[in-house]
Design an enzyme around this catalytic site. Structure first.
Site, short mmCIF file in Angstrom:
data_model
loop_
_atom_site.label_atom_id
_atom_site.label_comp_id
_atom_site.label_asym_id
_atom_site.label_seq_id
_atom_site.Cartn_x
_atom_site.Cartn_y
_atom_site.Cartn_z
N ASP A 1 0.94 -1.20 -0.10
CA ASP A 1 0.09 0.02 0.07
C ASP A 1 1.07 1.22 0.00
O ASP A 1 0.58 2.19 0.75
CB ASP A 1 -0.82 0.20 1.06
CG ASP A 1 -1.92 -1.20 1.44
OD1 ASP A 1 -2.13 -1.60 0.38
OD2 ASP A 1 -2.14 -1.55 2.45
N GLU B 1 -10.97 1.22 -4.09
CA GLU B 1 -10.70 1.86 -2.57
C GLU B 1 -9.15 2.17 -3.11
O GLU B 1 -8.74 2.42 -4.27
CB GLU B 1 -10.30 0.49 -1.94
CG GLU B 1 -9.35 -0.75 -2.42
CD GLU B 1 -9.20 -2.05 -1.72
OE1 GLU B 1 -9.93 -2.13 -0.63
OE2 GLU B 1 -8.45 -2.75 -2.21
#
Length: 478
Positions: free
Chosen positions: A18, A221
Site C-alpha cells: 500500500d 479503494e
C-alpha cells in the site's frame, strides 16, 4: 558503486504494501501498511516508514517503528492499522492519516519529522464535532489519502466501494455507509482534523458509474492524489482490484475524468493475451512520485499464496504531453533507472511473473481456498531467506530486464528438483540454455555454459523435471 535496485525494493523479508511515496527534501519516504509472511489477516504489523536518498534508490533504511499498532486508541492491539498516507502541513509538521480496520473513523497522528515517531492527536470530524464516517451522507472510511496544495490547503480523500457480495457481507456485520458510491473528497481546516465544508463525491464506484466514463474501472479503494504538470491526478484501485488507474481534474476537488490503467499486479492488459494473468494477483494499492525528474508508480505484489503477504514494488512511468499515462508492465528493475547489469547473483524472489504450467490465478483471501494452490508455485521464505517454492513441471518464473554482455554461463541454486531448468530469452519458444539438476541434500548450485547476443533481454526459467523444485537464486556469468 551503487547497489542495484530490485523489485521488491525494500530489504528481503519486508512485507510493506500500500505504498504512498512522498519526496520531502532530498529523500523519498514511503508510507505503508505492514503485513507478515503467510498471514491470514491484512496489516498486522506496526507502521514503519522507509526512506531512500533520491540519489540512490537502492539504499532504503528505516529508523524503527513510526507508530505502534498497540497504542492509546488500540490498547489491546487487536485492531489492524490499514493503509496510511502522510502530508506536510502548513505548520511544517507531518500528519499521518489511517483507519483502524472497519472502525469507520479516520485517525490522525502527528510528527516533527517525516518518519516519526508519530503521536495520535484525534479523529477527523465535521464542523459540528461529529466524527467523519458517522454522519448520514459520509462514505465508509477506508484507506484515506491526504494532499496539500501549494497554497497550503489540505484535502482528504476516503472511500470503499466494493461489489454487491462484499457490501452485503459487511452490512450483515452491522457496518454502515457501505454504499458502493465511490470516494469522497473534503477540505481540512488548519488544525488538520476538522472538515472545512461538506464532503463531495470525487470518483464514482460501481453503484454510481453509469454514464460517467468510469464503467469497468470504477473506484474500489485506495484513494490517492498527485499534481502533475499543473493538473490533478486521482490514483485509485479499480473494481477489478488488481489494477491501479487514474482520473484527471483541474482541481483537487474535481470533477475528474477517467484516464486509464497505470499498472496491474497480474499484468492483465499486457501482451498478446490481455485478459490472461501473467502472474499470481490480488488487491493493489499505491501512487506516483517524481524522483530526480522521473515519475514512478508504486504498487505491491502478492506472496505466500495469500493476499495478506504483500511486498512493495515500483515501476517507471511516462507522462505524455497530453497528460496520459500508458499502462506499464511489472519488472524486476523498476527503481534501477534501467535494466539490471549482467554481473552477479540475483535472488529468485524478485521474479516479476510466476505461474504454473496451467497458468496463474488470484491469491487466496485469508485462510480460504489455499488448498487450491497445492500445484502452484509461490514466493515464500524460510529462515529469513525468500525463494520460489514448489516449482512443478512446466512452472515458469520470469525476470525483466537485464543488460546482457558477453554471457558465458548461467548457474542456479535449487533444492529437491530432478531434471532441468530451461532458460528462455525474450519470450522465445525454445530455450537457449538448460541447467541440469540432480537431487541433492539441501540447496545446491548447478551450472551450464551458454551464450546470447549482447543487448537488453528478459529471461524466463521453466522447470522440466520430477518432484517439487525450490528455486533460491541464479547467477549470470561472463
Amino acid at each position: 558503486m551503487k547497489r542495484q535496485a530490485f523489485n521488491p525494493y525494500l530489504p528481503e523479508g519486508k512485507y510493506l504494501p500500500d505504498g504512498e511515496p512522498h519526496v520531502f527534501g532530498d529523500r523519498v519516504y514511503v508510507y505503508c501498511s505492514h503485513d507478515k509472511p503467510a498471514a491470514n489477516r491484512f496489516c498486522t504489523g506496526d507502521y514503519e516508514v522507509w526512506s531512500a536518498p533520491c540519489s540512490d534508490l537502492s539504499d532504503w533504511t528505516c529508523k524503527g517503528v513510526a507508530l505502534p499498532r498497540k497504542n492509546k486508541y488500540n490498547k489491546s492491539g487487536v485492531k489492524c492499522m490499514w493503509a496510511p498516507d502522510c502530508t506536510r502541513g502548513a505548520d511544517g509538521k507531518y500528519y499521518l492519516y489511517f483507519c483502524f480496520g472497519f472502525e469507520n473513523r479516520i485517525c490522525v497522528a502527528r510528527s516533527d519529522t517525516p518518519d516519526g515517531h508519530f503521536t495520535i492527536i484525534g479523529y477527523v470530524k465535521h464542523e459540528d464535532g461529529t466524527t467523519y464516517g458517522k454522519a448520514k451522507d459520509d462514505i465508509m472510511c477506508f484507506d484515506p489519502a491526504v494532499y496539500t496544495d501549494e497554497n497550503g490547503q489540505t484535502y482528504l480523500y476516503s472511500g470503499f466501494a466494493p461489489g454487491r457480495m462484499i457490501r452485503t457481507g459487511l452490512k450483515l456485520k452491522g457496518l454502515k455507509n457501505v454504499s458502493g458510491k465511490g470516494s469522497q473528497v473534503m477540505k481540512l481546516k488548519a488544525d488538520m482534523l476538522t472538515l472545512d465544508g461538506e464532503p463531495e463525491m470525487a470518483v464514482p464506484g460501481c453503484t454510481a458509474s453509469a454514464g460517467t466514463g468510469f464503467e469497468g474501472h470504477e473506484f474500489y479503494e485506495a484513494s490517492s492524489m498527485r499534481k502533475i504538470n499543473g493538473r490533478y491526478y486521482f490514483i485509485y484501485s479499480t473494481i477489478k482490484s488488481h489494477e491501479l488507474a487514474y482520473a484527471i481534474g483541474n482541481s483537487p476537488m474535481g470533477p475528474f475524468t477517467f484516464g486509464g490503467v497505470i499498472i496491474s499486479n497480474g499484468d492483465f492488459g499486457i501482451g498478446d493475451q490481455p485478459d490472461k494473468a501473467k502472474t499470481y494477483w490480488g488487491n493493489n494499492h499505491g501512487s506516483a512520485a517524481q524522483i530526480n525528474g522521473q515519475w514512478y508508480i508504486f504498487y505491491h505484489k502478492q506472496t505466500n499464496k495469500t493476499e495478506q503477504s504483500r511486498q512493495g514494488c515500483a515501476e517507471r512511468i511516462e507522462i505524455k504531453p497530453d497528460g496520459s499515462i500508458e499502462q506499464v508492465e511489472t519488472t524486476c528493475c523498476g527503481l534501477n533507472n534501467g535494466p539490471l547489469s549482467q554481473m552477479g547473483t540475483y535472488p529468485a524472489y524478485i521474479a516479476c511473473n510466476l505461474r504454473s504450467a496451467t497458468g496463474a490465478c488470484k491469491c487466496a483471501y485469508g485462510p480460504f481456498k489455499r488448498w487450491t494452490y497445492a500445484k502452484h508455485p509461490c514466493i515464500t521464505q524460510e529462515g529469513g531467506r525468500q525463494f520460489i517454492q514448489n516449482l512443478r513441471r512446466g512452472a515458469e518464473a520470469d525476470f525483466r530486464y537485464f543488460d546482457i554482455r558477453n554471457l558465458k554461463a548461467i548457474s542456479a541454486t535449487v533444492r529437491d528438483g530432478e531434471g532441468a531448468l530451461e532458460v528462455f530469452v525474450d519470450g522465445h519458444e525454445h530455450p537457449f540454455a538448460k541447467i541440469p539438476i540432480k537431487k541433492e541434500e539441501g540447496w545446491t548450485t548447478f551450472k551450464t555454459s551458454c551464450s546470447l547476443p549482447d543487448g537488453i533481454h528478459s529471461l524466463a526459467f521453466r522447470y522440466n523435471g520430477e518432484n517439487d523444485c525450490d528455486f533460491l537464486d541464479f547467477t549470470l556469468i561472463d
